[in-house]
Design an enzyme around this catalytic site. Structure first.
Site, PDB file in Angstrom:
ATOM      1  N   ALA A  62      30.963  32.908  57.952  1.00 54.89           N
ATOM      2  CA  ALA A  62      29.183  33.470  57.348  1.00 54.89           C
ATOM      3  C   ALA A  62      29.393  32.437  55.739  1.00 54.89           C
ATOM      4  CB  ALA A  62      29.278  34.716  56.490  1.00 54.89           C
ATOM      5  N   TYR A  64      28.090  29.582  55.942  1.00 55.05           N
ATOM      6  CA  TYR A  64      27.807  28.048  56.446  1.00 55.05           C
ATOM      7  C   TYR A  64      26.685  27.559  56.619  1.00 55.05           C
ATOM      8  CZ  TYR A  64      27.761  23.266  57.896  1.00 55.05           C
ATOM      9  OH  TYR A  64      27.866  21.703  58.352  1.00 55.05           O
ATOM     10  N   ASN A 111      31.501  29.324  44.227  1.00 50.53           N
ATOM     11  CA  ASN A 111      29.602  29.582  45.140  1.00 50.53           C
ATOM     12  C   ASN A 111      29.497  31.060  43.991  1.00 50.53           C
ATOM     13  OD1 ASN A 111      27.668  31.437  46.257  1.00 50.53           O
ATOM     14  ND2 ASN A 111      30.348  31.381  47.348  1.00 50.53           N
ATOM     15  N   GLY A 114      23.951  33.579  45.740  1.00 48.84           N
ATOM     16  CA  GLY A 114      23.076  35.231  45.529  1.00 48.84           C
ATOM     17  C   GLY A 114      22.367  35.076  46.720  1.00 48.84           C
ATOM     18  N   PHE A 115      22.497  34.873  47.956  1.00 52.71           N
ATOM     19  CA  PHE A 115      21.891  35.297  49.419  1.00 52.71           C
ATOM     20  C   PHE A 115      20.644  34.577  49.495  1.00 52.71           C
ATOM     21  CE2 PHE A 115      23.567  40.016  50.308  1.00 52.71           C
ATOM     22  CZ  PHE A 115      24.858  39.383  50.096  1.00 52.71           C
ATOM     23  N   ASN A 170      27.904  42.891  55.261  1.00 50.71           N
ATOM     24  CA  ASN A 170      28.582  42.132  53.542  1.00 50.71           C
ATOM     25  C   ASN A 170      28.270  43.207  53.174  1.00 50.71           C
ATOM     26  OD1 ASN A 170      29.540  40.167  51.848  1.00 50.71           O
ATOM     27  ND2 ASN A 170      28.018  39.063  52.485  1.00 50.71           N
ATOM     28  N   SER A 173      29.761  40.545  48.571  1.00 55.45           N
ATOM     29  CA  SER A 173      29.504  39.253  47.567  1.00 55.45           C
ATOM     30  C   SER A 173      29.422  39.659  46.546  1.00 55.45           C
ATOM     31  CB  SER A 173      27.914  38.502  48.020  1.00 55.45           C
ATOM     32  OG  SER A 173      27.750  38.145  46.858  1.00 55.45           O
ATOM     33  N   ASN A 175      27.956  37.974  44.190  1.00 49.99           N
ATOM     34  CA  ASN A 175      26.659  37.678  43.863  1.00 49.99           C
ATOM     35  C   ASN A 175      25.470  37.547  43.572  1.00 49.99           C
ATOM     36  OD1 ASN A 175      27.981  34.621  43.231  1.00 49.99           O
ATOM     37  ND2 ASN A 175      27.867  34.161  44.955  1.00 49.99           N
ATOM     38  N   THR A 176      25.792  39.485  43.512  1.00 54.30           N
ATOM     39  CA  THR A 176      24.842  40.414  44.592  1.00 54.30           C
ATOM     40  C   THR A 176      25.124  41.882  43.498  1.00 54.30           C
ATOM     41  OG1 THR A 176      23.664  39.735  46.183  1.00 54.30           O
ATOM     42  CG2 THR A 176      22.709  41.613  45.395  1.00 54.30           C
ATOM     43  N   LYS A 215      32.583  43.106  56.287  1.00 55.28           N
ATOM     44  CA  LYS A 215      34.097  42.318  55.157  1.00 55.28           C
ATOM     45  C   LYS A 215      33.677  42.910  53.413  1.00 55.28           C
ATOM     46  CE  LYS A 215      33.398  37.417  53.886  1.00 55.28           C
ATOM     47  NZ  LYS A 215      32.481  36.471  54.775  1.00 55.28           N
ATOM     48  N   ASN A 244      36.204  38.192  51.751  1.00 56.89           N
ATOM     49  CA  ASN A 244      35.155  37.548  50.711  1.00 56.89           C
ATOM     50  C   ASN A 244      35.878  37.239  49.914  1.00 56.89           C
ATOM     51  OD1 ASN A 244      32.168  36.512  49.747  1.00 56.89           O
ATOM     52  ND2 ASN A 244      31.411  38.116  50.911  1.00 56.89           N
ATOM     53  N   TYR A 316      36.093  29.112  56.272  1.00 60.97           N
ATOM     54  CA  TYR A 316      34.656  27.571  55.548  1.00 60.97           C
ATOM     55  C   TYR A 316      34.861  26.938  54.317  1.00 60.97           C
ATOM     56  CZ  TYR A 316      29.765  27.325  52.906  1.00 60.97           C
ATOM     57  OH  TYR A 316      28.935  26.442  52.824  1.00 60.97           O
TER      58      TYR A 316
HETATM   59  C1  LIG Z   1      29.335  27.706  49.785  1.00 58.84           C
HETATM   60  C2  LIG Z   1      28.984  29.862  50.306  1.00 58.84           C
HETATM   61  C3  LIG Z   1      28.773  30.659  50.749  1.00 58.84           C
HETATM   62  C4  LIG Z   1      28.861  31.634  51.627  1.00 58.84           C
HETATM   63  N1  LIG Z   1      28.255  32.789  51.928  1.00 58.84           N
HETATM   64  C5  LIG Z   1      28.262  33.603  52.318  1.00 58.84           C
HETATM   65  C6  LIG Z   1      27.466  34.701  52.883  1.00 58.84           C
HETATM   66  O1  LIG Z   1      25.784  34.201  53.080  1.00 58.84           O
HETATM   67  N2  LIG Z   1      27.602  35.919  53.315  1.00 58.84           N
HETATM   68  C7  LIG Z   1      29.327  36.282  53.354  1.00 58.84           C
HETATM   69  O2  LIG Z   1      29.317  37.092  53.794  1.00 58.84           O
HETATM   70  N3  LIG Z   1      30.207  35.085  53.121  1.00 58.84           N
HETATM   71  C8  LIG Z   1      30.255  33.761  52.453  1.00 58.84           C
HETATM   72  N4  LIG Z   1      30.826  32.891  52.186  1.00 58.84           N
HETATM   73  C9  LIG Z   1      32.224  33.734  51.804  1.00 58.84           C
HETATM   74  C10 LIG Z   1      32.840  32.678  53.735  1.00 58.84           C
HETATM   75  O3  LIG Z   1      32.314  33.825  53.901  1.00 58.84           O
HETATM   76  C11 LIG Z   1      34.103  33.104  53.293  1.00 58.84           C
HETATM   77  O4  LIG Z   1      34.715  34.945  53.182  1.00 58.84           O
HETATM   78  C12 LIG Z   1      35.037  32.533  52.140  1.00 58.84           C
HETATM   79  O5  LIG Z   1      34.824  32.243  51.423  1.00 58.84           O
HETATM   80  C13 LIG Z   1      36.628  32.558  52.247  1.00 58.84           C
HETATM   81  O6  LIG Z   1      36.938  31.397  52.791  1.00 58.84           O
HETATM   82  P1  LIG Z   1      37.658  29.908  53.451  1.00 58.84           P
HETATM   83  O7  LIG Z   1      38.351  29.985  51.958  1.00 58.84           O
HETATM   84  O8  LIG Z   1      37.888  29.428  53.802  1.00 58.84           O
HETATM   85  O9  LIG Z   1      36.141  29.660  52.559  1.00 58.84           O
HETATM   86  C14 LIG Z   1      30.246  31.942  51.217  1.00 58.84           C
HETATM   87  C15 LIG Z   1      31.551  31.248  50.837  1.00 58.84           C
HETATM   88  C16 LIG Z   1      30.934  29.346  50.341  1.00 58.84           C
HETATM   89  C17 LIG Z   1      31.733  29.318  49.764  1.00 58.84           C
END
Ligand SMILES: Cc1cc2nc3c(=O)[nH]c(=O)nc-3n(C[C@H](O)[C@H](O)[C@H](O)COP(=O)(O)O)c2cc1C
Length: 362
Positions: A62, A64, A111, A114-115, A170, A173, A175-176, A215, A244, A316
């Site tokens: 999530a 991306y 990052n 903040g949704f 989720n 996060s 950021n909220t 999550k 996360n 991601y």
């Molecule tokens: C820029 C960015 C935005 C993200 N936005 C969300 C999100 O909206 N919802 C969510 O559940 N996780 C979000 N994540 C977390 C990723 O889904 C993932 O759980 C986390 O980055 C760890 O995986 P990675 O190391 O492969 O990035 C975000 C990560 C990044 C880098």
């Protein structure tokens, strides 16, 4: 080794700030300029988890494709599944920019978005227009200014029921403000009761049961992990996604960017998220599906998540560094690793390093 094309594309994108570069990569996927990846189907990588049959165990995490703009293009890159969102009922703009930071020396990202998202309606309309049977999950969250956060998750279940192959609630996060408090035992019990009751009602109406995953954060105490496992089991949750981003900043080379507030992801998250995954596997037992995410950058790291207890994996951040060919490289690499391990299904390797990872110091 990174080929020249990949190096040039990365250099080009890295001239832009990370959020602009992200927008360009979404535009590239939309335009069809990014080539689809042809991977021969390998039945040894396929498996059924939570009632869904995945062609391979690698998914796009999530964040991306927050607004469901390119799920099918992502599936064409080779991913066995993709997760849109996090989506909130109302559109919201998120935190002020800049809010994404590359830690190039560390292969990491911080990052504090903040949704930011266009809200339920926009994502729903895009998903409803899709034809095809690829596995697209919907990651749901709560608006920052919501007076009923649990109600926002329930609204998400109901709004997307007809188009989601699975849901992710989720609650992790960073950021909220206050969102992670939903992981505390009493709040989590209330959330799971409400969300799963809504799912059960919708399932009856639709004659189709959509699994719900939760999550979680990697920044949990042992007691926090106990509580989540106990509630997940008590409510017969369909699975966990671990994890996360982290608030920790240990061992980073880029000390300047490390000071930015937000969640850290990518390579520096690998060890911590894999250890938490193994500890959760120990707690929930062998039957509950777990999706491992955090720092997956290669076939070897993807397989290590499976050996630590994951049924499926997601990534991601490392795609930011490796480019859109990464999914195909990992899938082909997994087939080679399965050859080397001489197993008939990748599933046989699950938990084979569970004890090692559960004991890992983080
Ligand atoms: C820029 C960015 C935005 C993200 N936005 C969300 C999100 O909206 N919802 C969510 O559940 N996780 C979000 N994540 C977390 C990723 O889904 C993932 O759980 C986390 O980055 C760890 O995986 P990675 O190391 O492969 O990035 C975000 C990560 C990044 C880098």
């Amino acid at each position: 080794m990174m080929d020249l094309f990949k190096q040039a594309t990365r250099k080009g994108l890295f001239l832009f700030d990370p959020e602009t570069a992200h927008g360009m990569s979404i535009a590239g996927l939309k335009s069809g300029l990014v080539r689809a990846c042809r991977i021969p189907a390998d039945p040894r990588l396929a498996q059924t988890v939570a009632g869904l049959t995945f062609a391979n165990p690698l998914g796009m995490a999530a964040g991306y494709d927050k607004n469901a703009e390119v799920p099918q293009a992502l599936l064409r890159l080779g991913f066995g599944f993709t997760e849109i969102g996090t989506v909130t009922p109302k559109p919201q703009s998120g935190n002020p920019r800049p809010r994404i930071f590359r830690l190039v020396e560390d292969n990491g990202v911080i990052n504090r978005l903040g949704f930011n998202n266009e809200g339920h309606e926009a994502a729903f309309q895009r998903l409803a227009a899709i034809r095809g049977d690829g596995i697209i999950g919907v990651n749901i969250g709560a608006n920052k200014d919501s007076e009923d956060r649990i109600g926002d998750y329930v609204t998400g279940i109901r709004r997307f029921y007809s188009v989601a192959r699975y849901f992710t609630a989720n609650i992790s996060s960073p950021n909220t403000p206050g969102l992670r408090d939903l992981q505390a035992r009493e709040s989590l019990a209330a959330l799971l009761s409400a969300v799963l009751a809504a799912r059960d009602e919708e399932a009856k109406k639709a004659g189709r049961r959509v699994p719900v995953f939760l999550k979680i954060a990697p920044d949990l105490t042992e007691e926090g992990m106990d509580d989540i496992a106990a509630e997940a089991l008590a409510h017969a949750l369909d699975g966990l996604i671990v994890s996360n981003t982290t608030l920790a900043r240990d061992g980073l080379k880029d000390q300047r960017q490390a000071k930015e507030a937000g969640g850290l992801s990518g390579a520096p998250l690998f060890t911590k998220s894999t250890a938490v995954l193994a500890r959760m596997r120990k707690r929930v037992g062998p039957s509950m599906p777990i999706i491992g995410v955090g720092g997956v950058s290669s076939a070897e790291t993807a397989l290590e998540k499976i050996k630590a207890g994951a049924d499926l994996v997601q990534l991601y951040s490392c795609m930011v560094y490796e480019g859109p060919g990464l999914a195909g490289d990992i899938i082909r690499g997994l087939s080679k690793l399965v050859d080397r391990e001489k197993v008939s299904s990748i599933r046989e390797l699950r938990d084979s390093r569970l004890d090692h990872w559960a004991a890992a110091k983080v």
